[in-house]
Design a protein around this motif. Structure first.
Motif, PDB file in Angstrom:
ATOM      1  N   LYS A 188       0.804  -1.213   0.045  1.00  0.00           N
ATOM      2  CA  LYS A 188       0.040   0.120  -0.214  1.00  0.00           C
ATOM      3  C   LYS A 188       1.016   1.191   0.127  1.00  0.00           C
ATOM      4  O   LYS A 188       0.540   2.284  -0.773  1.00  0.00           O
ATOM      5  CB  LYS A 188      -0.951  -0.132   1.349  1.00  0.00           C
ATOM      6  N   ILE A 248      -4.964  -6.208  -3.767  1.00  0.00           N
ATOM      7  CA  ILE A 248      -4.068  -4.651  -3.755  1.00  0.00           C
ATOM      8  C   ILE A 248      -3.640  -4.420  -5.321  1.00  0.00           C
ATOM      9  O   ILE A 248      -3.850  -3.119  -5.793  1.00  0.00           O
ATOM     10  CB  ILE A 248      -2.994  -4.833  -2.864  1.00  0.00           C
ATOM     11  N   LYS A 293      -4.964  -0.992  -6.798  1.00  0.00           N
ATOM     12  CA  LYS A 293      -3.839   0.054  -6.659  1.00  0.00           C
ATOM     13  C   LYS A 293      -2.931   0.088  -8.098  1.00  0.00           C
ATOM     14  O   LYS A 293      -2.046   0.672  -8.465  1.00  0.00           O
ATOM     15  CB  LYS A 293      -2.885  -0.352  -5.640  1.00  0.00           C
TER      16      LYS A 293
END
Length: 147
Positions: free
Chosen positions: A17, A60, A64
């Motif tokens: 992240k 993720i 992202k």
């Protein structure tokens, strides 16, 4: 062991992240670590943790817009020409690599040439092992060579 592994997995998620916020779009994750070199044993808790981590990493990556390559080093290590014996050996079952007794005496021995050892100790790939893995990744075009 499973609690510690879960903490590591949580840190990996946090790391992914963070790097995505910094604009990094390509990441390689090392997925080695569920097999212990001497015994070849696979811990069920770690296998299940790896599956959970793999699912989280995929989520993720999609959310992202990251390219995440999961590096399976065991097949690379298995085909290598380095010694599979560990370089750092504890001298007795109660000691670990790097332990020193109360008098300052080393409780371990090191191999004569670490450049030929695949594993440093029971849990870590040696510098020579990582160098071999890197070379394989460059040859297979997963990585660009560092100049």
């Amino acid at each position: 062991m499973a609690d510690r592994a879960k903490k590591v997995a949580d840190e990996i998620i946090r790391f992914l992240k963070t790097v995505s916020k910094k604009g990094i779009r390509k990441v390689i994750l090392n997925s080695q670590g569920v097999v212990f070199p001497k015994s070849g044993k696979v811990l069920p808790a770690l296998v299940s943790l790896n599956r959970w981590l793999e699912d989280k990493v995929k989520q993720i990556a999609k959310r992202k817009n990251l390219t995440i390559v999961t590096l399976l080093v065991n097949p690379i290590l298995d085909q290598g020409k380095l010694s599979k014996a560990t370089c750092c050996q504890a001298q007795n079952p109660e000691a670990q690599c790097g332990d020193i007794d109360p008098t300052g005496k080393k409780m371990y021995t090191l191999c004569k040439d670490p450049n030929h050892a695949l594993y440093f100790n029971m849990g870590h790939i040696s510098h020579a092992g990582w160098k071999m893995i890197y070379s394989e990744l460059v040859e297979s075009k997963i990585l660009d060579p560092l100049l």
